[in-house]
Design a protein around this motif. Structure first.
Motif, PDB file in Angstrom:
ATOM      1  N   ALA A 156      47.265  43.663  39.437  1.00  0.00           N
ATOM      2  CA  ALA A 156      46.946  44.951  40.075  1.00  0.00           C
ATOM      3  C   ALA A 156      45.740  44.870  41.013  1.00  0.00           C
ATOM      4  CB  ALA A 156      46.740  46.017  39.003  1.00  0.00           C
ATOM      5  N   PRO A 157      44.566  44.380  40.587  1.00  0.00           N
ATOM      6  CA  PRO A 157      43.445  44.330  41.531  1.00  0.00           C
ATOM      7  C   PRO A 157      43.733  43.445  42.748  1.00  0.00           C
ATOM      8  CG  PRO A 157      42.675  44.047  39.276  1.00  0.00           C
ATOM      9  CD  PRO A 157      44.156  43.939  39.236  1.00  0.00           C
ATOM     10  N   TRP A 158      44.478  42.372  42.534  1.00  0.00           N
ATOM     11  CA  TRP A 158      44.817  41.480  43.647  1.00  0.00           C
ATOM     12  C   TRP A 158      45.602  42.219  44.724  1.00  0.00           C
ATOM     13  CZ3 TRP A 158      43.466  36.998  45.632  1.00  0.00           C
ATOM     14  CH2 TRP A 158      44.332  36.354  46.530  1.00  0.00           C
ATOM     15  N   LEU A 159      46.533  43.046  44.311  1.00  0.00           N
ATOM     16  CA  LEU A 159      47.323  43.808  45.283  1.00  0.00           C
ATOM     17  C   LEU A 159      46.513  44.951  45.886  1.00  0.00           C
ATOM     18  CD1 LEU A 159      50.792  43.997  43.454  1.00  0.00           C
ATOM     19  CD2 LEU A 159      50.134  42.515  45.364  1.00  0.00           C
ATOM     20  N   LEU A 160      45.742  45.627  45.065  1.00  0.00           N
ATOM     21  CA  LEU A 160      45.012  46.794  45.552  1.00  0.00           C
ATOM     22  C   LEU A 160      43.946  46.419  46.567  1.00  0.00           C
ATOM     23  CD1 LEU A 160      44.641  48.857  42.248  1.00  0.00           C
ATOM     24  CD2 LEU A 160      46.144  49.333  44.205  1.00  0.00           C
ATOM     25  N   VAL A 161      43.264  45.304  46.350  1.00  0.00           N
ATOM     26  CA  VAL A 161      42.211  44.914  47.280  1.00  0.00           C
ATOM     27  C   VAL A 161      42.786  44.556  48.652  1.00  0.00           C
ATOM     28  CG1 VAL A 161      42.121  42.412  46.855  1.00  0.00           C
ATOM     29  CG2 VAL A 161      40.004  43.681  47.350  1.00  0.00           C
ATOM     30  N   GLN A 162      44.092  44.230  48.691  1.00  0.00           N
ATOM     31  CA  GLN A 162      44.768  43.932  49.958  1.00  0.00           C
ATOM     32  C   GLN A 162      45.497  45.150  50.524  1.00  0.00           C
ATOM     33  OE1 GLN A 162      46.821  39.864  49.851  1.00  0.00           O
ATOM     34  NE2 GLN A 162      46.464  40.245  47.680  1.00  0.00           N
TER      35      GLN A 162
END
Length: 476
Positions: free
Chosen positions: A177-183
């Motif tokens: 989740a954080p990996w996708l959200l930061v992008q």
């Protein structure tokens, strides 16, 4: 197949180690004797962990007999799943040669090799978490087959939930989740929450928990709050370590392959723009190590889910080095793996195998077993006991709930047991009352000889314990 043969070859060499292997092997054996649904320890409901490992080991115990090898089938299966997930993921992205290298690194990392044949829940959940993360990554990259991989990812999360609890889906969520959200890829994150995937997760993962709550009031409070939230936040559990513990332990347990970490760091710095997947693998390692560094209690097996990205990244660095250097490291790694198991088999630390086998060979039907201020988890397993033992200790001691040991585990389990089963936890002050009645076997520490044993015969002694035989005597 080669990975399976490699880890299976030495899995039966050594006796069970305490506390973890003896505890979890005995729970699986008791479930096999019981209803197959409720984990029990000494006949008391034991809800420290969910049942998937026990179910797998129950099948293995039925097939191979009551033996340490059978008790290690669940972690062996988790290790194989981790290796298979790594190989397929790296092959798809970088080809069969790089996938083979990554798999060799994983298989010969001592941390992985020992964890694969250590009977606790860590390797099984690590393999399932790794499979879940890689399935979700495949779903993001393979649009025509996305739904298939989403369902596969949620199935792995459900099984991981049944393997060790909430971490089974919390950790994949923290990686993805954080990996996708930061992008700014929040739409792709929503796509992973497909209703079919969530339905599969609920159908596979939740029924056992609901059933336990229906049968045992307070189960959710104990399992979720005590064993997850309070355990994560509190400082009173075992193996308290500083924040940086895993930063030192993970490279040490991954030697000799950790020697390529400087080369890996250079590769990652150069890959920030041209290889975002390598950066994602680095993020995966950071999440696992960072998450488990937060609580004060740190057990080594917690960071096993970092091994897939760790080995995939090291394969990038080692693939650029000379063949002679890495083949020399491979020889050292193989010797370290096999040598560690051989030393553990030779030393058999804290094993009660000899006492258990002595008891199994001499015990008559109707005899009872009394343990005086000790409860070696592996002895009932090795003796193939079919009834719970009597455990005498100072159960009123207010310090018991504050210390993470066998006393706390049995006392916690007793809160879910009926009075007749709870009575097996006997007050030490009333020990003499257990000296009458049918024939009994008393297990005491090597230096102890309690007064009620007057007239008993000592039939076994080693550096861990003494086993006494008390003939039947009438009660006053």
């Amino acid at each position: 197949m080669a990975l399976a043969l490699w880890v299976l070859a030495t899995a039966g060499w050594r006796p069970l180690m305490l506390p973890d292997e003896g505890r979890y092997a005995e729970v699986a054996r008791e479930m096999l004797l019981g209803d197959g649904w409720v984990p029990t320890l000494n006949g008391l409901p034991f809800f420290h962990k969910p049942p998937l490992m026990y179910w797998i080991d129950m099948a293995a115990l039925s097939a191979f007999g009551v033996h340490p090898f059978a008790a290690r089938i669940a972690p062996l299966l988790g290790a194989w799943l981790m290796g298979a997930a790594l190989w397929f993921a790296v092959r798809r992205r970088s080809g069969a040669r790089r996938a083979g290298l990554a798999l060799v690194l994983l298989a010969t990392t001592p941390f992985f090799f020992i964890g694969a044949q250590f009977a606790n829940h860590d390797m099984l959940v690590a393999g399932l978490i790794s499979a879940a993360v890689l399935a979700f990554v495949r779903a993001l990259e393979d649009r025509p087959a996305a739904l298939r991989w989403i369902v596969a990812g949620w199935t792995a999360c459900a099984l991981a939930l049944l393997a060790k609890g909430l971490i089974g889906f919390v950790l994949p969520a923290l990686v993805i989740a954080p990996w996708l959200l930061v992008q700014g890829r929040w739409r792709e994150l929503l796509r992973l929450l497909h209703p079919l995937g969530l339905l599969v997760f609920a159908v596979v993962g939740l029924p056992w928990f609901v059933l336990m709550q229906m049968r045992f009031a307070g189960f959710f409070d104990y399992f979720i709050l005590d064993q997850h939230v309070r355990r994560f936040a509190a400082a009173g559990f075992n193996n308290v370590q500083p924040f940086w513990f895993y930063l030192a332990v993970l490279p040490a347990l991954a030697l000799p392959w950790s020697l390529w970490l400087p080369a890996l760091w250079r590769h990652l710095r150069a890959a920030r723009e041209r290889d975002p997947h390598a950066v994602f693998l680095g993020w995966w390692v950071v999440v696992v190590v960072g998450f488990f560094s937060l609580p004060s209690s740190k057990l080594i097996g917690y960071v096993l889910p970092a091994l897939v990205p760790w080995c995939a990244l090291l394969a990038l660095a080692i693939g650029e080095s000379s063949g002679r250097r890495w083949r020399a490291a491979l020889s050292v790694a193989v010797l370290a793996c096999v040598g560690t198991v051989a030393v553990l088999a030779w030393q058999a630390p804290n094993s009660h195998r000899a006492a258990g086998r002595t008891l199994a060979s001499l015990m008559a039907a109707g005899d009872r077993v009394v343990m005086v201020d000790l409860y070696p988890y592996d002895l009932p397993f090795e003796a193939r006991l079919r009834e719970p033992v009597w455990v005498a200790s100072d159960w009123a001691d207010p310090d018991i709930p504050r210390r993470d040991n066998w006393r706390k585990e049995l006392l916690d389990a007793a809160r879910f047991a009926p009075d007749r089963d709870r009575a097996r936890l006997w007050p030490l002050a009333n020990l003499a009352a257990l000296a009458c009645g049918p024939g009994a076997w008393w297990l005491v520490t090597a230096a102890a000889a309690p007064a009620p044993l007057a007239g008993a015969q000592s039939l076994f002694e080693d550096r861990h314990a003494r086993l006494w035989r008390m003939p039947a005597r009438p009660c006053a």
